[in-house]
Design a protein around this motif. Structure first.
Motif, PDB file in Angstrom:
ATOM      1  N   THR A 170       0.818  -1.206   0.000  1.00 51.74           N
ATOM      2  CA  THR A 170       0.000   0.000   0.000  1.00 51.74           C
ATOM      3  C   THR A 170       0.858   1.265   0.000  1.00 51.74           C
ATOM      4  O   THR A 170       1.958   1.274   0.555  1.00 51.74           O
ATOM      5  N   SER A 216      -4.466  -1.682   1.436  1.00 53.60           N
ATOM      6  CA  SER A 216      -4.924  -0.460   0.780  1.00 53.60           C
ATOM      7  C   SER A 216      -4.489   0.759   1.573  1.00 53.60           C
ATOM      8  O   SER A 216      -4.340   0.709   2.804  1.00 53.60           O
ATOM      9  N   THR A 219      -7.426   6.493   4.159  1.00 62.30           N
ATOM     10  CA  THR A 219      -8.095   7.737   3.800  1.00 62.30           C
ATOM     11  C   THR A 219      -7.876   8.703   4.946  1.00 62.30           C
ATOM     12  O   THR A 219      -8.222   8.400   6.093  1.00 62.30           O
ATOM     13  N   THR A 229      -8.807   3.099   7.897  1.00 57.18           N
ATOM     14  CA  THR A 229      -7.982   2.055   7.300  1.00 57.18           C
ATOM     15  C   THR A 229      -8.790   0.781   7.204  1.00 57.18           C
ATOM     16  O   THR A 229      -9.640   0.491   8.070  1.00 57.18           O
ATOM     17  N   THR A 258      -9.355   1.317  -0.642  1.00 60.39           N
ATOM     18  CA  THR A 258      -9.344   2.579   0.117  1.00 60.39           C
ATOM     19  C   THR A 258     -10.718   3.233   0.088  1.00 60.39           C
ATOM     20  O   THR A 258     -11.295   3.415  -0.987  1.00 60.39           O
ATOM     21  N   SER A 304     -10.909   0.877  -5.538  1.00 54.25           N
ATOM     22  CA  SER A 304     -11.456   1.814  -4.554  1.00 54.25           C
ATOM     23  C   SER A 304     -12.478   2.723  -5.223  1.00 54.25           C
ATOM     24  O   SER A 304     -12.333   3.077  -6.400  1.00 54.25           O
TER      25      SER A 304
END
Length: 471
Positions: A170, A216, A219, A229, A258, A304
């Motif tokens: 990630t 991922s 944010t 997460t 995400t 995402s």
């Protein structure tokens, strides 16, 4: 709020000495019975006498290796949060170590390039697996060997590296260029940690361990000191960026994409039942994690969610994964309203890699397919606008740059073909070969294009010469 005292954790199981299977190779498990049969036949035909003479020693070595591997793997499972905990803070003494290699030399003013060409390249000891992410005069990479590295944008020199415990697939995320957040782990990870660290030095600030993998990027909502997460089978977590405390948790299902924070709502897609194919797309309250609505989609989660034109949300689902192509691979592209209404679903001619590129000015969503093709759909109805085959296969998605005229798309195939295209119609502007592709997408930064190979990074200056605009 997660403010209970936390006992000191045992050290994480180290990457060295553990068996890791990259997701790309998981489909090859189907070939294992045939491989074992072939090995057995060969041994029976050519090594009977050797086996009879050394069978006891060979058997003893095999048993020891099996027991050791099982013990290491089991130890990793034992040293993770309990089911009741789900997650826990990592003691300061157990945070990842950092090694410093060189001081940063400021890059200075950007040079003026008179041709598009390579300006520097470096070989890397580790295999880059995520990034590059640019912050100030530094480039951040995650590696398969479990390290986050900082390199100088000026020449690629290694500045520092922080050693985590699992491969880092990630991208790191930073809002202010001072503090960044990075996950770790692939599907085989028994546990994985989210780490906050200082961008300048690599020093970890806090860490939080989860009972699954973190594949991922987070944010980040820096204005409210929080992030979200996704921890594989453990669902989605909201974390305080200042100290790593848990704000809330929603076990929506298996999620490796995400979330999108858009207009005061958090959008995320998950596989609610890991034993069944099926995805659900959620609208969540970012303050509580409570779902306002959910929408069922075909396939499993893949890309995402992203904001499209006219207040639409765009995302992908698929059956399959990155890696060797199999006959059962399938993929879909979707457009959804912010109220949860499905506008359209388009079956794609291959499995889409995360993430798609959204060219809002031209109403296009651009998907890189594992099959070596790139396809652009109209965001209004999902119909194909252009479709270009480029190579045998992709392991990383193409990268869109939409601030040039024309907008650019850079792609790297597994066999090393770099193609720079006009994103509006798919026509090729420049092509060259770097030998072999990687899991890292190409990256634009100012007038430079960065290309990552399995053990190297190269910077190509003069991107503006490929366009009709300024750099």
């Amino acid at each position: 709020m997660d403010q209970k005292p936390h006992k000191r954790l045992p050290p994480f199981p180290r990457l060295g000495g553990r068996l890791h299977i990259f997701p790309a190779f998981i489909p090859m498990v189907e070939l294992l019975p045939w491989l074992l049969t072939a090995v057995g036949a060969l041994a029976g035909a050519t090594q009977v006498a050797f086996w009879r003479r050394h069978s006891k020693r060979i058997s003893a070595i095999a048993i020891v290796c099996f027991v050791a591997a099982a013990g290491i793997y089991g130890w990793g499972y034992m040293h993770r949060p309990t089911v009741e905990e789900g997650t826990r803070l990592i003691a300061a003494a157990d945070l990842p170590p950092v090694k410093t290699f060189a001081a940063l030399t400021p890059a200075g003013a950007d040079p003026v390039y008179t041709e598009f060409s390579k300006i520097w390249s470096v070989k890397t000891k580790d295999e880059p697996l995520s990034g590059p992410v640019f912050t100030g005069d530094r480039i951040l990479f995650g590696t398969y060997e479990g390290r986050i590295e900082a390199r100088a944008r000026k020449d690629g020199a290694l500045l520092w590296s922080m050693t985590k415990h699992e491969p880092i697939f990630t991208n790191p995320v930073t809002a202010d260029g001072k503090t960044a957040f990075i996950g770790e782990g692939l599907h085989t990870a028994p546990a994985a940690a989210l780490t906050a660290f200082d961008v300048a030095t690599g020093k970890p600030l806090w860490g939080r361990q989860f009972r699954s993998h973190l594949e991922s990027a987070v944010t980040l909502d820096a204005a409210h000191n929080r992030l979200w997460t996704c921890a594989g089978s453990q669902g989605i977590w909201s974390i305080d960026t200042r100290n790593g405390n848990v704000l809330w948790h929603n076990p929506v299902g298996h999620i490796d994409a995400t979330p999108l924070l858009e207009g005061g709502t958090l959008y995320a897609s998950a596989q609610p039942d890991e034993s069944k194919v099926g995805a659900e797309f959620f609208a969540l309250d970012p303050d509580t994690g409570k779902a306002a609505w959910k929408l069922t989609l075909p396939g499993n989660t893949m890309g995402s969610p992203q904001a499209g034109p006219s207040d639409t949300l765009l995302l992908t689902t698929a059956i399959g994964q990155v890696g060797p192509q199999v006959a059962t691979d399938r993929g879909w592209s979707h457009a959804v309203t912010k109220s949860g209404k499905l506008l359209w679903t388009a079956a794609l001619p291959g499995l889409p890699l995360p993430e798609a590129g959204v060219l809002r000015a031209r109403n296009l969503v651009i998907h890189t397919l594992k099959t070596g093709e790139i396809v652009a759909l109209n965001t209004a109805d999902g119909k194909i606008v252009w479709h270009v085959p480029l190579g045998k296969e992709f392991d990383a998605p193409a990268t869109l740059r939409d601030d040039t005229v024309p907008p650019l798309l850079a792609a790297l195939t597994t066999d090393g073909i770099v193609s720079i295209m006009n994103a509006e119609d798919g026509t090729e502007i420049r092509r060259f070969n770097v030998g072999k592709g990687a899991y890292v997408p190409p990256a634009f930064d100012g007038d430079i294009l960065y290309i990552t190979t399995p053990h190297g990074v190269a910077a190509y200056g003069g991107v503006h010469l490929l366009t009709r605009g300024s750099k």
